[in-house]
Design a protein around this motif. Structure first.
Motif, PDB file in Angstrom:
ATOM      1  N   LYS A 118       0.927  -1.291   0.049  1.00 43.66           N
ATOM      2  CA  LYS A 118       0.045  -0.014  -0.012  1.00 43.66           C
ATOM      3  C   LYS A 118       0.854   1.368  -0.031  1.00 43.66           C
ATOM      4  O   LYS A 118       0.501   2.499  -0.200  1.00 43.66           O
ATOM      5  CB  LYS A 118      -0.902   0.048   1.246  1.00 43.66           C
ATOM      6  CG  LYS A 118      -1.888  -1.083   1.098  1.00 43.66           C
ATOM      7  CD  LYS A 118      -3.041  -0.874   2.259  1.00 43.66           C
ATOM      8  CE  LYS A 118      -4.166  -0.294   1.920  1.00 43.66           C
ATOM      9  NZ  LYS A 118      -5.097  -0.394   0.800  1.00 43.66           N
ATOM     10  N   GLY A 119       1.990   1.196   0.252  1.00 41.90           N
ATOM     11  CA  GLY A 119       3.184   2.352   0.413  1.00 41.90           C
ATOM     12  C   GLY A 119       3.072   2.730   2.039  1.00 41.90           C
ATOM     13  O   GLY A 119       2.115   3.109   2.666  1.00 41.90           O
ATOM     14  N   PHE A 120       4.268   2.734   2.487  1.00 44.82           N
ATOM     15  CA  PHE A 120       4.622   3.331   3.788  1.00 44.82           C
ATOM     16  C   PHE A 120       4.563   5.037   3.784  1.00 44.82           C
ATOM     17  O   PHE A 120       4.767   5.449   2.790  1.00 44.82           O
ATOM     18  CB  PHE A 120       5.872   2.902   4.255  1.00 44.82           C
ATOM     19  CG  PHE A 120       6.189   1.399   4.675  1.00 44.82           C
ATOM     20  CD1 PHE A 120       5.453   0.941   5.720  1.00 44.82           C
ATOM     21  CD2 PHE A 120       6.981   0.611   3.707  1.00 44.82           C
ATOM     22  CE1 PHE A 120       5.616  -0.591   5.930  1.00 44.82           C
ATOM     23  CE2 PHE A 120       7.070  -0.682   4.029  1.00 44.82           C
ATOM     24  CZ  PHE A 120       6.460  -1.341   4.962  1.00 44.82           C
ATOM     25  N   SER A 121       3.818   5.574   4.852  1.00 43.36           N
ATOM     26  CA  SER A 121       3.956   6.830   5.121  1.00 43.36           C
ATOM     27  C   SER A 121       5.238   7.433   4.862  1.00 43.36           C
ATOM     28  O   SER A 121       6.063   6.843   5.088  1.00 43.36           O
ATOM     29  CB  SER A 121       3.134   7.289   6.230  1.00 43.36           C
ATOM     30  OG  SER A 121       3.681   6.825   7.423  1.00 43.36           O
ATOM     31  N   LYS A 122       5.429   8.549   4.799  1.00 36.80           N
ATOM     32  CA  LYS A 122       6.715   9.382   4.506  1.00 36.80           C
ATOM     33  C   LYS A 122       7.102  10.089   6.003  1.00 36.80           C
ATOM     34  O   LYS A 122       8.080  10.737   6.061  1.00 36.80           O
ATOM     35  CB  LYS A 122       6.647  10.536   3.467  1.00 36.80           C
ATOM     36  CG  LYS A 122       6.075  10.069   2.031  1.00 36.80           C
ATOM     37  CD  LYS A 122       7.124   9.048   1.670  1.00 36.80           C
ATOM     38  CE  LYS A 122       6.857   8.735   0.223  1.00 36.80           C
ATOM     39  NZ  LYS A 122       7.659   7.674  -0.150  1.00 36.80           N
ATOM     40  N   ASP A 123       6.332   9.683   7.198  1.00 35.43           N
ATOM     41  CA  ASP A 123       6.673  10.473   8.450  1.00 35.43           C
ATOM     42  C   ASP A 123       7.513   9.315   9.256  1.00 35.43           C
ATOM     43  O   ASP A 123       8.168   8.236   8.623  1.00 35.43           O
ATOM     44  CB  ASP A 123       5.533  10.516   9.199  1.00 35.43           C
ATOM     45  CG  ASP A 123       4.558   9.547   9.493  1.00 35.43           C
ATOM     46  OD1 ASP A 123       4.721   8.016   9.035  1.00 35.43           O
ATOM     47  OD2 ASP A 123       3.426   9.767  10.084  1.00 35.43           O
ATOM     48  N   LYS A 124       7.721   9.437  10.438  1.00 35.36           N
ATOM     49  CA  LYS A 124       8.722   8.805  11.202  1.00 35.36           C
ATOM     50  C   LYS A 124       8.094   7.495  11.492  1.00 35.36           C
ATOM     51  O   LYS A 124       8.979   6.267  11.164  1.00 35.36           O
ATOM     52  CB  LYS A 124       8.785   9.310  12.673  1.00 35.36           C
ATOM     53  CG  LYS A 124       9.708   8.638  13.668  1.00 35.36           C
ATOM     54  CD  LYS A 124       9.986   9.367  14.786  1.00 35.36           C
ATOM     55  CE  LYS A 124      11.019   8.599  15.803  1.00 35.36           C
ATOM     56  NZ  LYS A 124      11.423   9.354  16.827  1.00 35.36           N
ATOM     57  N   MET A 125       6.862   7.064  11.520  1.00 35.98           N
ATOM     58  CA  MET A 125       6.066   5.796  11.714  1.00 35.98           C
ATOM     59  C   MET A 125       6.409   5.036  10.428  1.00 35.98           C
ATOM     60  O   MET A 125       6.758   3.773  10.529  1.00 35.98           O
ATOM     61  CB  MET A 125       4.576   5.957  11.819  1.00 35.98           C
ATOM     62  CG  MET A 125       3.921   4.557  12.103  1.00 35.98           C
ATOM     63  SD  MET A 125       4.684   3.532  13.273  1.00 35.98           S
ATOM     64  CE  MET A 125       4.331   4.602  14.848  1.00 35.98           C
ATOM     65  N   SER A 179       9.188   0.674   7.677  1.00 33.23           N
ATOM     66  CA  SER A 179       9.856   0.428   6.478  1.00 33.23           C
ATOM     67  C   SER A 179      11.001  -0.424   6.864  1.00 33.23           C
ATOM     68  O   SER A 179      11.613  -1.364   6.100  1.00 33.23           O
ATOM     69  CB  SER A 179      10.002   1.488   5.579  1.00 33.23           C
ATOM     70  OG  SER A 179      10.943   1.287   4.588  1.00 33.23           O
ATOM     71  N   THR A 180      11.637   0.023   7.997  1.00 30.97           N
ATOM     72  CA  THR A 180      13.213  -0.259   8.365  1.00 30.97           C
ATOM     73  C   THR A 180      12.903  -1.835   9.055  1.00 30.97           C
ATOM     74  O   THR A 180      13.501  -2.808   8.849  1.00 30.97           O
ATOM     75  CB  THR A 180      13.651   0.621   9.348  1.00 30.97           C
ATOM     76  OG1 THR A 180      13.955   1.725   8.836  1.00 30.97           O
ATOM     77  CG2 THR A 180      14.946   0.044   9.902  1.00 30.97           C
ATOM     78  N   THR A 181      11.744  -1.840   9.816  1.00 32.88           N
ATOM     79  CA  THR A 181      11.476  -3.225  10.457  1.00 32.88           C
ATOM     80  C   THR A 181      11.164  -4.205   9.269  1.00 32.88           C
ATOM     81  O   THR A 181      11.484  -5.149   9.196  1.00 32.88           O
ATOM     82  CB  THR A 181      10.281  -3.100  11.066  1.00 32.88           C
ATOM     83  OG1 THR A 181      10.561  -2.244  12.356  1.00 32.88           O
ATOM     84  CG2 THR A 181       9.891  -4.564  11.911  1.00 32.88           C
ATOM     85  N   PHE A 182      10.289  -3.991   8.107  1.00 31.36           N
ATOM     86  CA  PHE A 182      10.092  -4.655   7.164  1.00 31.36           C
ATOM     87  C   PHE A 182      11.459  -5.150   6.430  1.00 31.36           C
ATOM     88  O   PHE A 182      11.621  -6.301   5.956  1.00 31.36           O
ATOM     89  CB  PHE A 182       9.573  -4.011   6.108  1.00 31.36           C
ATOM     90  CG  PHE A 182       8.961  -4.671   4.618  1.00 31.36           C
ATOM     91  CD1 PHE A 182       8.195  -5.862   4.858  1.00 31.36           C
ATOM     92  CD2 PHE A 182       9.435  -4.164   3.565  1.00 31.36           C
ATOM     93  CE1 PHE A 182       8.157  -6.597   3.556  1.00 31.36           C
ATOM     94  CE2 PHE A 182       9.028  -4.874   2.316  1.00 31.36           C
ATOM     95  CZ  PHE A 182       8.426  -5.907   2.423  1.00 31.36           C
TER      96      PHE A 182
END
Length: 69
Positions: free
Chosen positions: A25-32, A37-40
């Motif tokens: 779906k696409g990760f948001s561009k904020d810290k979350m 994304s990093t965890t993925f």
């Protein structure tokens, strides 16, 4: 995780299948989004041991409830 199916879950404990769905779906561009994304990336590249070690160190650094004497 502050929202969604895994609300209240530590990000490192979110299953890869859910992270894959979010990536589609696409990760948001904020810290979350960056954390998810990093965890993925860590989990899909077989580096889950990194998350285990970090969680272990964080838990060891936290003061224990009840105050042992």
């Amino acid at each position: 995780m502050p929202y969604g199916k895994y609300k209240g879950t530590i990000i490192a404990d979110i299953p890869v299948s859910y992270l894959e769905w979010m990536a589609g779906k696409g990760f948001s561009k904020d810290k979350m989004g960056m954390l998810l994304s990093t965890t993925f990336e860590i989990k899909t590249n077989g580096l889950g041991e990194i998350l285990y070690m970090v969680k272990k160190q964080v838990q060891a650094a936290r003061p224990r409830k009840g105050g042992a004497l």
